[in-house]
Design an enzyme around this catalytic site. Structure first.
Site, PDB file in Angstrom:
ATOM      1  N   LYS A  91       8.183  28.343   4.862  1.00  0.00           N
ATOM      2  CA  LYS A  91       9.337  29.222   4.933  1.00  0.00           C
ATOM      3  C   LYS A  91       9.697  29.565   6.398  1.00  0.00           C
ATOM      4  O   LYS A  91       9.854  30.744   6.796  1.00  0.00           O
ATOM      5  CB  LYS A  91       9.184  30.626   4.200  1.00  0.00           C
ATOM      6  CG  LYS A  91       9.435  30.459   2.600  1.00  0.00           C
ATOM      7  CD  LYS A  91       9.349  31.771   1.935  1.00  0.00           C
ATOM      8  CE  LYS A  91       9.524  31.316   0.428  1.00  0.00           C
ATOM      9  NZ  LYS A  91       9.654  32.856  -0.406  1.00  0.00           N
ATOM     10  N   TYR A 110      26.128  16.911  15.909  1.00  0.00           N
ATOM     11  CA  TYR A 110      27.065  16.152  15.895  1.00  0.00           C
ATOM     12  C   TYR A 110      27.648  15.661  14.492  1.00  0.00           C
ATOM     13  O   TYR A 110      26.993  16.080  13.530  1.00  0.00           O
ATOM     14  CB  TYR A 110      26.851  14.843  16.660  1.00  0.00           C
ATOM     15  CG  TYR A 110      25.692  13.974  16.105  1.00  0.00           C
ATOM     16  CD1 TYR A 110      26.034  12.870  15.050  1.00  0.00           C
ATOM     17  CD2 TYR A 110      24.385  14.125  16.423  1.00  0.00           C
ATOM     18  CE1 TYR A 110      24.981  12.316  14.411  1.00  0.00           C
ATOM     19  CE2 TYR A 110      23.192  13.145  16.114  1.00  0.00           C
ATOM     20  CZ  TYR A 110      23.800  12.553  14.954  1.00  0.00           C
ATOM     21  OH  TYR A 110      22.668  11.610  14.405  1.00  0.00           O
ATOM     22  N   HIS A 271      17.793  19.414  17.636  1.00  0.00           N
ATOM     23  CA  HIS A 271      16.346  20.081  17.007  1.00  0.00           C
ATOM     24  C   HIS A 271      16.118  21.558  17.553  1.00  0.00           C
ATOM     25  O   HIS A 271      17.341  21.877  18.166  1.00  0.00           O
ATOM     26  CB  HIS A 271      15.581  19.262  18.191  1.00  0.00           C
ATOM     27  CG  HIS A 271      15.342  17.754  17.865  1.00  0.00           C
ATOM     28  ND1 HIS A 271      14.247  17.162  18.278  1.00  0.00           N
ATOM     29  CD2 HIS A 271      15.897  17.096  17.144  1.00  0.00           C
ATOM     30  CE1 HIS A 271      14.448  15.997  17.705  1.00  0.00           C
ATOM     31  NE2 HIS A 271      15.157  15.895  17.135  1.00  0.00           N
ATOM     32  N   SER A 277       9.373  33.503   9.463  1.00  0.00           N
ATOM     33  CA  SER A 277      10.690  34.084   8.952  1.00  0.00           C
ATOM     34  C   SER A 277      10.433  35.559   8.887  1.00  0.00           C
ATOM     35  O   SER A 277      11.310  36.467   8.669  1.00  0.00           O
ATOM     36  CB  SER A 277      11.080  33.726   7.314  1.00  0.00           C
ATOM     37  OG  SER A 277      10.114  33.789   6.443  1.00  0.00           O
TER      38      SER A 277
END
Length: 707
Positions: A91, A110, A271, A277
């Site tokens: 997570k 893109y 990237h 989290s």
């Protein structure tokens, strides 16, 4: 979120303050990465920057595990690895995205597209037997995305059968640089290289890479090229040349090459730096990156370059093509960051054929709260599983679920249709009410007329008008909904030139607002007194009927709702205890000219005409969803074949669950394929003005995702 060029440094208020000296532990996956990290650490120490330490692990997987267990804090991942790292038990979430391109045209992603000649008369679902051009085997735009998208049409049952063999049989000829030409000669038959360079994954193969795939199409070696959207502009700067090509869209339409942001197979993300989290070090990580790109970014005089690697090395810690970072909004998790189209394409390459087909045919409805979930479960059983259900506490949670593909559809009011549209969702069918102008036979094809947003008051509560509402108590359907919030509060904001809504009324019930504020003071929650001000049916004053109840029980002086709500809940039409003795004559409407009128005269006394509620979904699901819902309403709609005997779509135990109870049918909305077209220019402008009064984490996230 906009990229602030030329600096590419996003100086938020928090970033301008002195950050706490929290050490960020960066994870490296090789000796070379560790060496670069240690030099980065040393350079940051020299300039008095945020503290950094380096942790070396032997693999990306070990680094991910180290971050989860607090033995490291951050690292950079590509989309494929991020997909796994975002799922349980890890997570992780993206904190900052690498930015590519130029200062003038920065990008964090893109678009993978399918390009064909303008004279072509086939669609994306008609490619079998044609010739294909690819960037290279295993590459995102040229292989993973298009083949994942075409997965339902391939004669491939899934692993362990050879995917390459299935593709070689699907297309008549191809150029897939890097493919094994001895095993799959058809995948290399269109390539232009000679000798050992034919079908090579290198510049020696003229049809390799983004530009090469387009060249393959231009040379008439293929009928479709799978490449990057911007490549068409880079290779064909002349507009006349570009106009000879068009794009194949996932909804089996065509669009000009200029519209690749609206017509693409997937949005491939850059990237990103990931962390836990739990958000315990996110501020420190961002401050480290912000100062690092300022001091050691591209074109800095410093000997140490953040986006460079020693000779013979490549992309250590960060991509060398990166020019900076942009912070990822808190609302954006891995699922949103990677986008539905990208993750689906990847997932499809690991699924059995029958599972892919089943998932495309199935519709998952998103229910808000437990009462909607109960009705949805009844629908699931009645539909024999054709419609499945998932539930979340709020409407915004459901919008996110649809974006990620965890759900497919829900019906929304205009305010949320606006939000959903900003997040890339589109209206599919509209809730149509009875019309005095026509009979019910033409309901599905009859244009929707909208409904009247009104301000209802008790007749006995005299002595105030529209212009003297300040200091009164108000009842709202929910924050961000059309009749209950956007229209009345937009009007008041324009009149008062103020966004301080919690100060205009003395007390309110506006479900979805801050529970500690005056805007929630009148809310009562559920029968246990819990879930006060929740933006779902657990709050008894939520929704149209809830706002009327708030007024009827004398909690508020005015209720903002639609005119039909009063008509449907008075004179014995609602047998619930709170509504049983309500009389239509006991309510009036506030008119904008400071008069009052009976509820029956709403056409001459309303705040605005609001757009009807509509079902929204992703563009890829529109066709299937429309077919399923039109079939479902034949069975369970008003006067349906199995309603009321088995289940009714437009009836609810506690009012307006999933759909409005006064819906006659779900109607087609041709020509209104975007939320802005459906809502109309005036409504959109008014909503945008109101949005300036408050921040929305979801709208911020969607602005970032669609930039």
């Amino acid at each position: 979120m906009r990229l602030l060029i030329p600096s590419l440094i996003f100086l938020e208020a928090l970033g301008l303050c002195l950050a706490k000296a929290t050490t960020v532990q960066w994870c490296a996956v090789s000796n070379s990465e560790e060496e670069k990290c240690l030099r980065w650490q040393n350079e940051m120490r020299k300039v008095g920057g945020p503290p950094l330490s380096c942790v070396k692990k032997s693999s990306t997987r070990q680094c991910i595990q180290a971050i989860v267990t607090n033995r490291a804090d951050a690292m950079t991942l590509d989309g494929g690895t991020m997909f796994d790292a975002g799922k349980p038990p890890y997570k992780l979430r993206p904190v900052a995205a690498e930015v590519y391109g130029t200062k003038e045209q920065p990008r964090t992603h893109y678009y993978a597209v399918a390009v064909v000649k303008n004279s072509s008369n086939f669609h994306l679902n008609q490619l079998q037997g044609l010739r294909s051009c690819h960037t290279g085997i295993g590459r995102s735009a040229g292989w993973k995305i298009p083949i994942g998208t075409l997965r339902p049409y391939l004669n491939w049952n899934g692993p362990p059968a050879s995917l390459e063999e299935a593709v070689s049989k699907f297309f008549s000829k191809s150029c897939v640089p890097g493919a094994q030409k001895d095993r799959f000669p058809n995948l290399c038959s269109s390539c232009a290289g000679t000798g050992a360079n034919k079908c090579a994954s290198s510049p020696e193969e003229p049809y390799s890479g983004y530009a090469g795939a387009l060249r393959c199409l231009r040379d008439n070696a293929g009928d479709v090229a799978f490449t990057r959207g911007s490549t068409v502009f880079e290779e064909l700067p002349n507009k006349a040349e570009r106009d000879q090509y068009k794009l194949l869209c996932p909804d089996n339409t065509w669009k000009p090459v200029t519209e690749y942001k609206e017509c693409h197979l997937a949005q491939v993300p850059s990237h990103a730096v990931v962390s836990r989290s739990t958000n315990d070090k996110e501020e420190a990580i961002w401050e480290l990156l912000r100062q690092s790109q300022e001091k050691f970014g591209k074109k800095q005089a410093s000997g140490f370059q953040l986006f460079a690697s020693p000779s013979g090395q490549k992309d250590l810690l960060f991509k060398e093509s990166a020019i900076g970072f942009v912070r990822v909004p808190q609302k954006v998790d891995v699922g949103l960051y990677l986008t539905f189209s990208y993750t689906t394409s990847i997932q499809n390459l690991n699924k059995k054929q029958q599972d892919v087909i089943a998932s495309k045919a199935r519709v998952t409805w998103c229910a808000v709260g437990s009462e909607e979930k109960r009705k949805c479960d009844q629908w699931n059983r009645a539909s024999r599983g054709r419609v499945t259900c998932i539930s979340f506490p709020t409407t915004e949670d459901c919008i996110v679920a649809i974006m990620k593909g965890d759900a497919d559809a829900m019906s929304l009011d205009g305010g949320y249709i606006y939000t959903a549209g900003k997040c890339g969702l589109v209206p599919v069918l509209a809730e149509n009410q009875k019309s005095s102008k026509s009979n019910g036979l033409d309901c599905v094809n009859r244009p929707v007329e909208g409904y009247l947003a009104v301000a209802a008051v008790r007749r006995e509560d005299a002595g105030f008008t529209w212009s003297s509402l300040r200091g009164k108590k108000s009842c709202h359907t929910a924050v961000d909904r059309t009749a209950g919030w956007n229209i009345p509060m937009g009007l008041l904001a324009n009149q008062t030139r103020s966004c301080k809504f919690n100060e205009f009324f003395s007390q309110s019930c506006a479900p979805g607002a801050d529970p500690k504020s005056n805007l929630c003071a009148l809310c009562i929650g559920d029968e246990k007194g819990e879930n006060k001000c929740a933006p779902n049916s657990k709050e008894r004053y939520q929704g149209y009927t809830g706002a009327l109840r708030c007024l009827a029980e004398k909690a508020g002086n005015v209720a903002f709702l639609k005119d039909s709500t009063v008509l449907q809940n008075t004179d014995g039409k609602n047998t619930e205890e709170w509504a049983r003795n309500l009389k239509l004559k006991d309510f009036e409407l506030l008119c904008l000219d400071d008069t009052r009128k009976p509820v029956t005269e709403a056409k001459n006394c309303h705040l605005a005409i609001a757009p009807n509620h509509a079902v929204v979904s992703r563009t890829d699901k529109v066709e299937v969803l429309q077919q399923v819902l039109l079939d479902q309403q034949v069975q369970f709609g008003r006067n349906g074949q199995r309603c009321p005997g088995e289940f009714c779509l437009f009836q609810s135990k506690t009012k307006n669950l999933l759909f409005n109870d006064n819906t006659e049918c779900l109607a087609k909305i041709p020509g209104k394929t975007t939320s802005e077209k459906y809502l109309g220019k005036e409504y959109v402008i008014a909503t945008e003005r109101l949005k300036q009064c408050s921040s929305s984490p979801l709208l911020e996230a969607c602005a970032f995702l669609t930039q």
